[in-house]
Design a protein around this motif. Structure first.
Motif, PDB file in Angstrom:
ATOM      1  N   ASP A 118       0.838  -1.195   0.000  1.00 46.48           N
ATOM      2  CA  ASP A 118       0.000   0.000   0.000  1.00 46.48           C
ATOM      3  C   ASP A 118       0.878   1.252   0.000  1.00 46.48           C
ATOM      4  OD1 ASP A 118      -2.560   0.959  -0.106  1.00 46.48           O
ATOM      5  OD2 ASP A 118      -3.070   0.484   1.967  1.00 46.48           O
ATOM      6  N   GLY A 119       0.599   2.180  -0.893  1.00 46.76           N
ATOM      7  CA  GLY A 119       1.328   3.440  -0.908  1.00 46.76           C
ATOM      8  C   GLY A 119       2.465   3.517  -1.912  1.00 46.76           C
ATOM      9  N   MET A 120       2.818   2.403  -2.537  1.00 42.66           N
ATOM     10  CA  MET A 120       3.901   2.458  -3.528  1.00 42.66           C
ATOM     11  C   MET A 120       3.322   2.559  -4.931  1.00 42.66           C
ATOM     12  SD  MET A 120       5.552  -1.352  -4.139  1.00 42.66           S
ATOM     13  CE  MET A 120       6.491  -0.813  -5.546  1.00 42.66           C
ATOM     14  N   ASP A 121       4.080   3.184  -5.815  1.00 46.46           N
ATOM     15  CA  ASP A 121       3.694   3.251  -7.220  1.00 46.46           C
ATOM     16  C   ASP A 121       4.103   1.963  -7.920  1.00 46.46           C
ATOM     17  OD1 ASP A 121       2.728   5.876  -6.995  1.00 46.46           O
ATOM     18  OD2 ASP A 121       4.724   6.718  -7.369  1.00 46.46           O
ATOM     19  N   VAL A 122       3.443   1.645  -9.027  1.00 47.11           N
ATOM     20  CA  VAL A 122       3.837   0.493  -9.836  1.00 47.11           C
ATOM     21  C   VAL A 122       5.231   0.789 -10.395  1.00 47.11           C
ATOM     22  CG1 VAL A 122       3.330  -0.894 -11.881  1.00 47.11           C
ATOM     23  CG2 VAL A 122       1.458  -0.068 -10.438  1.00 47.11           C
ATOM     24  N   PRO A 123       6.199  -0.106 -10.155  1.00 50.43           N
ATOM     25  CA  PRO A 123       7.538   0.130 -10.700  1.00 50.43           C
ATOM     26  C   PRO A 123       7.507   0.166 -12.223  1.00 50.43           C
ATOM     27  CG  PRO A 123       7.558  -1.681  -9.115  1.00 50.43           C
ATOM     28  CD  PRO A 123       6.121  -1.336  -9.381  1.00 50.43           C
ATOM     29  N   GLU A 124       8.348   1.001 -12.797  1.00 45.69           N
ATOM     30  CA  GLU A 124       8.393   1.167 -14.254  1.00 45.69           C
ATOM     31  C   GLU A 124       8.573  -0.170 -14.968  1.00 45.69           C
ATOM     32  OE1 GLU A 124      11.442   3.247 -17.325  1.00 45.69           O
ATOM     33  OE2 GLU A 124      10.776   4.504 -15.660  1.00 45.69           O
ATOM     34  N   GLU A 125       9.413  -1.043 -14.408  1.00 47.14           N
ATOM     35  CA  GLU A 125       9.688  -2.326 -15.060  1.00 47.14           C
ATOM     36  C   GLU A 125       8.482  -3.268 -15.053  1.00 47.14           C
ATOM     37  OE1 GLU A 125      11.826  -2.522 -10.972  1.00 47.14           O
ATOM     38  OE2 GLU A 125      11.275  -1.000 -12.445  1.00 47.14           O
ATOM     39  N   LEU A 126       7.456  -2.962 -14.249  1.00 45.68           N
ATOM     40  CA  LEU A 126       6.249  -3.796 -14.190  1.00 45.68           C
ATOM     41  C   LEU A 126       5.024  -3.072 -14.763  1.00 45.68           C
ATOM     42  CD1 LEU A 126       6.669  -5.372 -10.630  1.00 45.68           C
ATOM     43  CD2 LEU A 126       7.426  -6.271 -12.838  1.00 45.68           C
ATOM     44  N   ALA A 127       5.242  -1.971 -15.463  1.00 43.11           N
ATOM     45  CA  ALA A 127       4.142  -1.149 -15.979  1.00 43.11           C
ATOM     46  C   ALA A 127       3.241  -1.900 -16.955  1.00 43.11           C
ATOM     47  CB  ALA A 127       4.697   0.114 -16.625  1.00 43.11           C
ATOM     48  N   SER A 128       3.751  -2.930 -17.623  1.00 43.60           N
ATOM     49  CA  SER A 128       2.943  -3.665 -18.600  1.00 43.60           C
ATOM     50  C   SER A 128       1.981  -4.667 -17.954  1.00 43.60           C
ATOM     51  CB  SER A 128       3.857  -4.398 -19.587  1.00 43.60           C
ATOM     52  OG  SER A 128       4.590  -5.402 -18.923  1.00 43.60           O
ATOM     53  N   PHE A 129       2.116  -4.898 -16.643  1.00 44.81           N
ATOM     54  CA  PHE A 129       1.251  -5.854 -15.942  1.00 44.81           C
ATOM     55  C   PHE A 129      -0.010  -5.169 -15.439  1.00 44.81           C
ATOM     56  CE2 PHE A 129       5.332  -7.912 -15.808  1.00 44.81           C
ATOM     57  CZ  PHE A 129       5.041  -9.262 -15.892  1.00 44.81           C
ATOM     58  N   LYS A 130      -1.102  -5.917 -15.423  1.00 45.86           N
ATOM     59  CA  LYS A 130      -2.342  -5.438 -14.829  1.00 45.86           C
ATOM     60  C   LYS A 130      -2.383  -5.955 -13.392  1.00 45.86           C
ATOM     61  CE  LYS A 130      -5.315  -5.237 -18.935  1.00 45.86           C
ATOM     62  NZ  LYS A 130      -4.537  -4.266 -19.563  1.00 45.86           N
ATOM     63  N   PHE A 131      -2.712  -5.087 -12.450  1.00 41.46           N
ATOM     64  CA  PHE A 131      -2.730  -5.443 -11.041  1.00 41.46           C
ATOM     65  C   PHE A 131      -4.152  -5.446 -10.506  1.00 41.46           C
ATOM     66  CE2 PHE A 131       1.623  -4.255 -11.681  1.00 41.46           C
ATOM     67  CZ  PHE A 131       2.332  -5.064 -10.804  1.00 41.46           C
ATOM     68  N   ALA A 132      -4.504  -6.538  -9.837  1.00 44.19           N
ATOM     69  CA  ALA A 132      -5.798  -6.656  -9.173  1.00 44.19           C
ATOM     70  C   ALA A 132      -5.635  -6.213  -7.715  1.00 44.19           C
ATOM     71  CB  ALA A 132      -6.286  -8.099  -9.228  1.00 44.19           C
ATOM     72  N   ARG A 133      -6.706  -5.714  -7.136  1.00 45.05           N
ATOM     73  CA  ARG A 133      -6.671  -5.247  -5.742  1.00 45.05           C
ATOM     74  C   ARG A 133      -7.276  -6.289  -4.811  1.00 45.05           C
ATOM     75  NH1 ARG A 133      -5.421   0.163  -5.430  1.00 45.05           N
ATOM     76  NH2 ARG A 133      -5.485   1.232  -7.436  1.00 45.05           N
ATOM     77  N   GLN A 134      -6.684  -6.375  -3.628  1.00 42.88           N
ATOM     78  CA  GLN A 134      -7.154  -7.299  -2.602  1.00 42.88           C
ATOM     79  C   GLN A 134      -7.006  -6.591  -1.263  1.00 42.88           C
ATOM     80  OE1 GLN A 134      -4.646 -10.783  -2.517  1.00 42.88           O
ATOM     81  NE2 GLN A 134      -5.200 -11.289  -0.435  1.00 42.88           N
ATOM     82  N   LYS A 135      -8.008  -6.712  -0.411  1.00 41.33           N
ATOM     83  CA  LYS A 135      -7.951  -6.107   0.924  1.00 41.33           C
ATOM     84  C   LYS A 135      -7.346  -7.104   1.914  1.00 41.33           C
ATOM     85  CE  LYS A 135     -10.133  -2.088   0.597  1.00 41.33           C
ATOM     86  NZ  LYS A 135      -9.500  -0.836   0.922  1.00 41.33           N
ATOM     87  N   SER A 136      -6.555  -6.581   2.834  1.00 41.80           N
ATOM     88  CA  SER A 136      -5.939  -7.399   3.870  1.00 41.80           C
ATOM     89  C   SER A 136      -5.967  -6.624   5.177  1.00 41.80           C
ATOM     90  CB  SER A 136      -4.486  -7.721   3.489  1.00 41.80           C
ATOM     91  OG  SER A 136      -3.752  -8.155   4.615  1.00 41.80           O
ATOM     92  N   LYS A 137      -6.351  -7.299   6.267  1.00 42.53           N
ATOM     93  CA  LYS A 137      -6.336  -6.645   7.581  1.00 42.53           C
ATOM     94  C   LYS A 137      -4.917  -6.255   7.981  1.00 42.53           C
ATOM     95  CE  LYS A 137     -10.485  -8.765   9.407  1.00 42.53           C
ATOM     96  NZ  LYS A 137     -11.060  -9.688  10.353  1.00 42.53           N
ATOM     97  N   LEU A 138      -3.940  -7.042   7.562  1.00 44.83           N
ATOM     98  CA  LEU A 138      -2.547  -6.776   7.930  1.00 44.83           C
ATOM     99  C   LEU A 138      -1.870  -5.786   6.996  1.00 44.83           C
ATOM    100  CD1 LEU A 138      -1.399 -10.406   8.788  1.00 44.83           C
ATOM    101  CD2 LEU A 138      -1.740  -8.531  10.401  1.00 44.83           C
ATOM    102  N   ALA A 139      -2.246  -5.791   5.723  1.00 43.59           N
ATOM    103  CA  ALA A 139      -1.490  -5.028   4.722  1.00 43.59           C
ATOM    104  C   ALA A 139      -2.283  -3.922   4.031  1.00 43.59           C
ATOM    105  CB  ALA A 139      -0.935  -5.983   3.669  1.00 43.59           C
ATOM    106  N   GLY A 140      -3.529  -3.696   4.424  1.00 43.14           N
ATOM    107  CA  GLY A 140      -4.332  -2.681   3.722  1.00 43.14           C
ATOM    108  C   GLY A 140      -4.739  -3.196   2.355  1.00 43.14           C
TER     109      GLY A 140
END
Length: 153
Positions: A118-140
């Protein structure tokens, strides 16, 4: 020196240099809780400098499979086997976590997973990947993606 990750009292130990240390610690604790609950495995990590073989294996797979080079500095890593699956994790200063799930049986599942704290930007080297969101009590909110490993490693 390795240390077990406590998922009841989340600690940033080993991750202090990360600008998202609290979220990365929560992400690491989330993984520890998963492996304890699913496999009764204690998730222990060590400084990346002491786990060079694990980091090199993960980086070799990234380079070979997708030509990826991670810009961020690895902080911690771990490697272990549950059932007949070799697992490896590398936690990076940027807040990125990379895991390799490598089935040891012929035809076993093999994949590389990426999770963004939580709070980090997608690194440039991973910009081509699609990211799904998941909620976690420990990790936001965890953003995750993956790719299937095609070659032998």
């Amino acid at each position: 020196m390795s240390h077990a990750v406590d998922f009841t009292t989340v600690s940033t130990a080993g991750l202090e240099s990360s600008p998202v240390a609290d979220a990365l610690a929560g992400l690491r604790a989330n993984e520890a809780r998963y492996f304890k609950n699913k496999y009764d495995h204690v998730f222990a990590v060590e400084p990346a400098d002491e786990a060079r073989a694990v980091v090199d294996w993960v980086h070799g797979i990234l380079a070979d499979e997708r030509g990826l080079v991670i810009a961020s500095r690895p902080l911690e890593a771990t490697e272990f086997q549950v059932e007949n699956i070799r697992m490896a994790y590398v936690f990076y200063e940027s807040g990125l976590s990379i895991n390799v799930m490598y089935g040891l049986d012929d035809g076993g599942k093999r994949a590389v997973g990426f999770k963004l704290a939580d709070g980090m930007d997608v690194p440039e080297e991973l910009a081509s990947f699609k990211f799904a969101r998941q909620k976690s009590k420990l990790a936001g909110t965890i953003r995750g993606s993956y790719f299937v490993i095609k070659n032998q490693h």
